[in-house]
Design a protein around this motif. Structure first.
Motif, PDB file in Angstrom:
ATOM      1  N   ALA A   1       0.837  -1.201   0.000  1.00 45.70           N
ATOM      2  CA  ALA A   1       0.000   0.000   0.000  1.00 45.70           C
ATOM      3  C   ALA A   1       0.873   1.252   0.000  1.00 45.70           C
ATOM      4  N   ALA A   2       1.941   1.225   0.796  1.00 44.41           N
ATOM      5  CA  ALA A   2       2.822   2.397   0.899  1.00 44.41           C
ATOM      6  C   ALA A   2       3.530   2.655  -0.425  1.00 44.41           C
ATOM      7  N   ARG A   3       3.958   1.583  -1.064  1.00 41.74           N
ATOM      8  CA  ARG A   3       4.657   1.733  -2.348  1.00 41.74           C
ATOM      9  C   ARG A   3       3.711   2.317  -3.399  1.00 41.74           C
ATOM     10  N   ILE A   4       2.491   1.793  -3.447  1.00 38.83           N
ATOM     11  CA  ILE A   4       1.527   2.287  -4.429  1.00 38.83           C
ATOM     12  C   ILE A   4       1.196   3.752  -4.143  1.00 38.83           C
ATOM     13  N   ARG A   5       1.009   4.068  -2.861  1.00 37.47           N
ATOM     14  CA  ARG A   5       0.691   5.445  -2.491  1.00 37.47           C
ATOM     15  C   ARG A   5       1.814   6.387  -2.929  1.00 37.47           C
ATOM     16  N   SER A   6       3.035   5.941  -2.728  1.00 35.33           N
ATOM     17  CA  SER A   6       4.167   6.799  -3.077  1.00 35.33           C
ATOM     18  C   SER A   6       4.255   6.993  -4.601  1.00 35.33           C
ATOM     19  N   LEU A   7       3.990   5.934  -5.377  1.00 38.40           N
ATOM     20  CA  LEU A   7       4.021   6.087  -6.834  1.00 38.40           C
ATOM     21  C   LEU A   7       2.879   6.968  -7.330  1.00 38.40           C
ATOM     22  N   ILE A   8       1.713   6.853  -6.686  1.00 40.97           N
ATOM     23  CA  ILE A   8       0.590   7.724  -7.074  1.00 40.97           C
ATOM     24  C   ILE A   8       1.012   9.183  -6.878  1.00 40.97           C
ATOM     25  N   GLU A   9       1.688   9.434  -5.772  1.00 40.66           N
ATOM     26  CA  GLU A   9       2.078  10.814  -5.476  1.00 40.66           C
ATOM     27  C   GLU A   9       3.174  11.326  -6.399  1.00 40.66           C
TER      28      GLU A   9
ATOM     29  N   GLU B   1      -4.329  -3.281   0.614  1.00 41.72           N
ATOM     30  CA  GLU B   1      -3.162  -2.788  -0.122  1.00 41.72           C
ATOM     31  C   GLU B   1      -3.563  -1.953  -1.333  1.00 41.72           C
ATOM     32  N   TYR B   2      -4.845  -2.052  -1.748  1.00 40.57           N
ATOM     33  CA  TYR B   2      -5.245  -1.344  -2.957  1.00 40.57           C
ATOM     34  C   TYR B   2      -6.278  -0.240  -2.704  1.00 40.57           C
ATOM     35  N   TYR B   3      -6.616  -0.023  -1.450  1.00 43.14           N
ATOM     36  CA  TYR B   3      -7.637   0.968  -1.141  1.00 43.14           C
ATOM     37  C   TYR B   3      -7.290   2.344  -1.728  1.00 43.14           C
ATOM     38  N   ASP B   4      -6.068   2.788  -1.525  1.00 36.89           N
ATOM     39  CA  ASP B   4      -5.687   4.135  -1.990  1.00 36.89           C
ATOM     40  C   ASP B   4      -5.784   4.258  -3.509  1.00 36.89           C
ATOM     41  N   LEU B   5      -5.315   3.221  -4.191  1.00 39.54           N
ATOM     42  CA  LEU B   5      -5.388   3.244  -5.650  1.00 39.54           C
ATOM     43  C   LEU B   5      -6.843   3.255  -6.103  1.00 39.54           C
ATOM     44  N   SER B   6      -7.638   2.426  -5.449  1.00 38.18           N
ATOM     45  CA  SER B   6      -9.055   2.355  -5.782  1.00 38.18           C
ATOM     46  C   SER B   6      -9.722   3.726  -5.627  1.00 38.18           C
ATOM     47  N   MET B   7      -9.377   4.441  -4.568  1.00 39.22           N
ATOM     48  CA  MET B   7      -9.968   5.762  -4.352  1.00 39.22           C
ATOM     49  C   MET B   7      -9.412   6.777  -5.351  1.00 39.22           C
ATOM     50  N   ASP B   8      -8.126   6.625  -5.692  1.00 39.02           N
ATOM     51  CA  ASP B   8      -7.522   7.543  -6.658  1.00 39.02           C
ATOM     52  C   ASP B   8      -8.205   7.394  -8.022  1.00 39.02           C
ATOM     53  N   VAL B   9      -8.454   6.137  -8.412  1.00 40.22           N
ATOM     54  CA  VAL B   9      -9.172   5.885  -9.661  1.00 40.22           C
ATOM     55  C   VAL B   9     -10.596   6.439  -9.550  1.00 40.22           C
ATOM     56  N   GLY B  10     -11.223   6.202  -8.412  1.00 38.13           N
ATOM     57  CA  GLY B  10     -12.598   6.662  -8.202  1.00 38.13           C
ATOM     58  C   GLY B  10     -12.729   8.171  -8.246  1.00 38.13           C
ATOM     59  N   ASP B  11     -11.701   8.876  -7.803  1.00 41.92           N
ATOM     60  CA  ASP B  11     -11.754  10.341  -7.796  1.00 41.92           C
ATOM     61  C   ASP B  11     -12.022  10.917  -9.186  1.00 41.92           C
ATOM     62  N   GLU B  12     -11.535  10.218 -10.192  1.00 45.06           N
ATOM     63  CA  GLU B  12     -11.745  10.664 -11.560  1.00 45.06           C
ATOM     64  C   GLU B  12     -13.242  10.629 -11.914  1.00 45.06           C
ATOM     65  N   LEU B  13     -13.885   9.539 -11.496  1.00 46.91           N
ATOM     66  CA  LEU B  13     -15.324   9.416 -11.715  1.00 46.91           C
ATOM     67  C   LEU B  13     -16.074  10.464 -10.892  1.00 46.91           C
ATOM     68  N   ALA B  14     -15.637  10.626  -9.651  1.00 44.03           N
ATOM     69  CA  ALA B  14     -16.284  11.614  -8.782  1.00 44.03           C
ATOM     70  C   ALA B  14     -16.182  13.004  -9.411  1.00 44.03           C
ATOM     71  N   ALA B  15     -15.012  13.300 -10.001  1.00 49.94           N
ATOM     72  CA  ALA B  15     -14.823  14.613 -10.622  1.00 49.94           C
ATOM     73  C   ALA B  15     -15.799  14.801 -11.777  1.00 49.94           C
ATOM     74  N   GLN B  16     -16.009  13.750 -12.555  1.00 46.00           N
ATOM     75  CA  GLN B  16     -16.929  13.867 -13.697  1.00 46.00           C
ATOM     76  C   GLN B  16     -18.370  14.068 -13.235  1.00 46.00           C
ATOM     77  N   PHE B  17     -18.683  13.576 -12.059  1.00 52.60           N
ATOM     78  CA  PHE B  17     -20.063  13.686 -11.577  1.00 52.60           C
ATOM     79  C   PHE B  17     -20.263  14.831 -10.574  1.00 52.60           C
ATOM     80  N   THR B  18     -19.257  15.696 -10.458  1.00 48.52           N
ATOM     81  CA  THR B  18     -19.437  16.860  -9.589  1.00 48.52           C
ATOM     82  C   THR B  18     -19.130  18.158 -10.329  1.00 48.52           C
ATOM     83  N   THR B  19     -19.219  18.128 -11.650  1.00 50.99           N
ATOM     84  CA  THR B  19     -19.041  19.363 -12.430  1.00 50.99           C
ATOM     85  C   THR B  19     -20.335  20.172 -12.341  1.00 50.99           C
ATOM     86  N   ASP B  20     -20.273  21.386 -12.898  1.00 52.78           N
ATOM     87  CA  ASP B  20     -21.477  22.219 -12.887  1.00 52.78           C
ATOM     88  C   ASP B  20     -22.650  21.509 -13.554  1.00 52.78           C
TER      89      ASP B  20
END
Lengths: 734, 169
Positions: free
Chosen positions: A9-17, A679-698
């Protein structure tokens, strides 16, 4: 166990960042470009099928083709060496370089040369090796491994490369723009190319009839490396051979589009070495180039390194059809967010890398990243040679499971696990793979089970021993299952009056967790005069299959088929609410059931909104359904989109008066059990944020959120303030 | 010879950032002179009535001349309308070098050699490879990279590509 999950999880989090933003920008640009570029082809599907057929035949005939290449290339004046493995290839190439008395080698980009680690080997012999592809050059300066098989330095931004170059090289002024950096590298590498004696390339394809190699490039460095040096070493996996020059046509049309989204790359070199180009002497002001005496040497080094064994392996063979275009990486939501430094093994990265790594380096290398494939199947339609990449990932996961230590400790799920898997299977995989058993128990003991599961000690034990992330809400089980509800209520359309008869498949989530959508499906179907039956059928096998538990999935598939076959014979259609289960029937059962059984079930199975669409198209009265004029934001399901079934939901919603916008992310990030794993929670949320962004536009912020898949609904529920719903709940009459 | 493919080629070649100039054998020398920056070097042109006579192009360059050249002129064996690509063929005169080292590459193509699409191009290549030299490049626009964080035209190969389309050949 939990330590290794935490480290991962830490390694994935660090690569995401550190690398996530650059990787995301580049891969999604390639991915969008691919969609756009292939759309311009009238015969895209036909080209893919032709490319596939050529590869199938070539791999089947490979031993003969290798011999034919040897004869053709030798006839052309070159040499062919078939290297058994990495060490053999290294030894041969080092000999060629030593025989030429060369102290420097210039290279164009080649993943196969990475696989055999030729740079390190030659450098250990005192030979300078220069990567002339700009992306590879950046990596050489940074001493890093590629993060992508086509664009190896996509994890670095322009600013980042400028910083690297300015620290590493002495330049007159600091380099800043992409133009500065390119100009500098061009000049710097031009000197290396002029000084080198040996040019090394890969080969995207090798033709047996003419001995031609095809090189698909954009920068011109491969052309220069070949033309300027007098000794050419081409390194190619044996699988790169196709029978004839004419066979290249579909590949030339597909490879650039599938990879970086270009209709064609700047250069497709079709070289039949030793090439006829005069070897230039830039000092010579006497001899016209046309009169320079040709004295060129050519070595084609064909690499086996496990490929011939892959050819004999029914599940890994397809990997050899891969043309290394990177479409499976670019279309993969997880890859888009984390890149090849996480989603890759010793050499290869992306979806198909599991097959390559298992075949050439062994399962340990594949095991490092194989779990990052969630089986979402978005890559399947993008692959220009139609490889079932999720299946390869599943099979290799199964092999890794079976190779696991049988003494490892899994008391916690003992008894919850009536599966066909070996002892020693990772406890987390076993837990999620047997979700049906947990769901049955959870429902039978609800609401107590729900309170228990949310209780602190249970959640922390689940996290600690099973790796279920404590930040996720667990499914809430219903005491009355969907089937029990239906059995009490009974069918309300008599078969004698019905337009069609349907068996509504009670998938595990619909049956135990989200019974409302099952009930809505019944009401919607009955309102259009359909006779509905809800049979006693178990889990489709999706849950165990996603954990690589192929035997367990197979057993489940047989049972499901057994329970449904009689209904199909009685003329009933099978309607499925959960897209991942429909995808099992349509796609994966091909691997798990006899061909005829799979075809019979697949042909008669429909996604519920697809079925409603069909009913409306065939004269069903839309007024019988709930009409409305809601503004809807719809997220289809990854596997549903792969089956081409997103449009049906949109069409039904629009027909009933709703205004629909859709997301265009490849996946919501949850992907079944993936987002629950610690170990994949952070990645899952990072991917999900993209969807969340599309559904929170004006334009989408106030829309009703609708999604087809259970895990998508759960992900959206945790990402947004709005409670999402299944589309059938929107259209079913109350 | 102008065909329906010619127009399609002009359009797609411009889309991939090649400069396309239609010309004729009579106007060739003048058109070429406009298209090159000096010093310019060239390899033999197989088109009747089109030569380097009266132009600043060195038609038999040495390696040293190539190193100094700002423009390389070569003949294209064919062009592909769908893609805006030109088919460059090495005949032993150094076409590959001239189309690669100088900053500008001027390719001379006969309109009658424009083929509609990739299947036709491979049919043509099959015939060429059966008979003669077997090194060809499908070149589409200038060399390019996105490896430095943004798309840059002009990497190891030419920055500018000019196609002179001989409409009467």
């Amino acid at each position: 166990m939990s330590d290794s999950r935490r480290q991962k999880a830490a390694r994935i989090r660090s690569l995401i960042e550190t690398e996530g933003d650059a990787v995301f920008e580049n891969t999604t640009t390639f991915n969008d470009g691919r969609y756009e570029s292939v759309q311009k082809l009238d015969d895209y599907e036909e080209l893919k099928s032709r490319a596939r057929a050529i590869k199938e035949d070539a791999i089947a005939d490979l031993p003969d083709l290798v011999e034919q290449v040897r004869e053709t290339v030798e006839g052309n004046g070159g040499t062919v060496y078939l290297a058994e493995d990495e060490a053999d290839a290294q030894r041969y190439i080092a000999e060629v370089v030593a025989d030429r008395d060369a102290d420097s080698v210039v290279k164009s980009k080649s993943m196969t040369s990475e696989e055999i680690e030729i740079n390190e080997h030659l450098e250990s012999k005192g030979v300078d090796v220069w990567e002339t592809d700009l992306g590879e050059f950046v990596l050489q300066v940074a001493d890093e491994a590629p993060s992508h098989i086509v664009a190896p330095a996509i994890h670095r931004s322009r600013e980042n490369i400028a910083e690297l170059f300015n620290a590493h090289f002495e330049t007159d002024a600091p380099l800043e723009t992409a133009e500065d950096l390119t100009e500098f590298a061009r000049e710097y590498l031009a000197e290396q190319i002029k000084d080198a004696d040996v040019g090394m390339t890969g080969a995207n394809f090798v033709t047996a009839d003419t001995g031609t190699i095809a090189l698909v490039t954009s920068e011109g460095n491969a052309r220069k490396s070949v033309a300027t040096t007098d000794t050419h070493v081409a390194v190619a996996g044996v699988e790169k051979i196709v029978p004839s020059l004419g066979d290249l046509q579909p590949f030339v049309e597909l490879i650039g589009r599938s990879g970086t989204g270009q209709d064609i790359t700047a250069y497709v070199s079709l070289l039949t070495p030793p090439v006829g180009t005069p070897v230039p002497d830039f000092e010579d002001d006497e001899t016209p180039l046309a009169e320079v005496d040709d004295d060129r040497d050519y070595h084609l080094v064909l690499i086996d390194n496990g490929r011939m064994a892959m050819r004999d392996d029914d599940d890994l063979r397809e990997t050899l059809y891969c043309i290394r275009c990177s479409a499976c990486a670019n279309s993969c939501a997880n890859f888009q967010h984390v890149g090849g430094h996480a989603f890759g093994g010793e050499t290869y990265s992306g979806g198909i890398a599991t097959g390559w790594e298992a075949g050439v380096h062994g399962e340990d290398s594949a095991a490092e990243f194989n779990d990052l494939c969630t089986g979402c199947s978005r890559c399947v339609n993008q692959c220009p040679v139609e490889i079932d990449i999720p299946w390869i990932n599943t099979v290799v996961r199964d092999r890794i499971n079976r190779g696991a230590d049988p003494d490892s400790f899994d008391f916690l799920v003992e008894g919850l696990t009536p599966d066909a898997e070996p002892a020693g299977l990772d406890v987390q995989k076993r837990f999620f793979g047997n979700f049906e058993t947990a769901a049955k128990l959870g429902s039978a003991t609800a609401p107590l089970s729900n309170w228990m599961m949310e209780a602190g000690p249970v959640r922390s034990a689940l996290e600690r021993f099973v790796g279920v992330d404590g930040r996720r809400d667990l499914p809430t089980f219903e005491r009355e299952t969907f089937r029990e509800w239906f059995a009490d209520r009974g069918a309300r359309v008599d078969p004698a009056d019905a337009t069609r008869e349907v068996v509504l498949y009670p998938d595990v989530y619909t049956n135990y967790v989200s019974t409302a959508r099952g009930k809505a499906a019944v009401r919607a179907l009955e309102s259009l005069d359909v006779h509905v039956t809800v049979p006693g059928v178990g889990e489709s096998g999706r849950a165990p299959l996603s954990q690589g538990m192929v035997s367990t999935a197979s057993e489940k598939a047989s049972r499901v088929y057994g329970a449904l076959a009689e209904h199909i014979d009685a003329g009933r259609d099978v309607v499925v609410v959960e897209p991942s289960d429909l995808a099992m029937f349509a796609r994966e059962y091909e691997r798990l059931l006899p061909e005829q059984s799979h075809e019979r079930l697949a042909e008669r199975s429909y996604e519920v909104m697809e079925y409603l669409y069909g009913l409306l198209e065939n004269g069903g009265d839309p007024a019988a359904l709930a009409n409305g004029s809601e503004a809807v934001a719809y997220h289809s399901h990854c596997q549903q989109r792969t089956l081409g079934l997103e449009a049906h939901t949109v069409a039904v919603l629009e027909r009933l008066g709703h205004d629909v916008v859709t997301s265009d992310v490849e996946c919501c990030g949850m992907a079944g059990s993936f987002g629950y794993k610690q170990e994949y929670y952070d990645l899952s949320m990072d991917v999900g944020d993209e969807l969340a962004a599309q559904f929170t536009t004006d334009g989408t912020r106030d829309r009703t959120v609708v999604a087809s898949g259970t895990s998508c609904l759960e992900q959206l529920d945790s990402l947004l303030q709005r409670v999402p719903t299944h589309p059938v709940e929107l259209v079913a009459p109350r | 010879m102008v065909t329906s493919h010619t127009d399609a080629f002009v359009e797609s070649a411009r889309r991939v950032d090649a400069v396309v100039t239609p010309t004729t054998a009579d106007e060739f020398a003048a058109t070429l002179e406009d298209a090159v920056t000096e010093p310019a070097v060239g390899t033999p042109l197989p088109f009747e009535g089109a030569s380097y006579d009266g132009t600043p192009v060195d038609g038999a360059p040495t390696g040293a001349a190539l190193a100094e050249a700002a423009t390389g002129v070569t003949a294209g064996a064919a062009a592909i309308a769908d893609y805006g690509s030109v088919v460059l063929q090495e005949t032993g005169a150094g076409e590959e070098l001239l189309g690669l080292y100088p900053d500008r590459h001027v390719v001379v193509v006969a309109a009658s050699d424009v083929v509609p699409d990739m299947p036709a191009a491979f049919e043509e290549l099959g015939e060429r490879f059966a008979e003669g030299p077997r090194d060809a490049i499908l070149a589409t626009g200038p060399s390019a990279t996105a490896d430095m964080g943004a798309v840059v035209k002009g990497v190891h190969g030419p920055r500018d590509v000019h196609v002179l389309l001989l409409e009467d050949r």
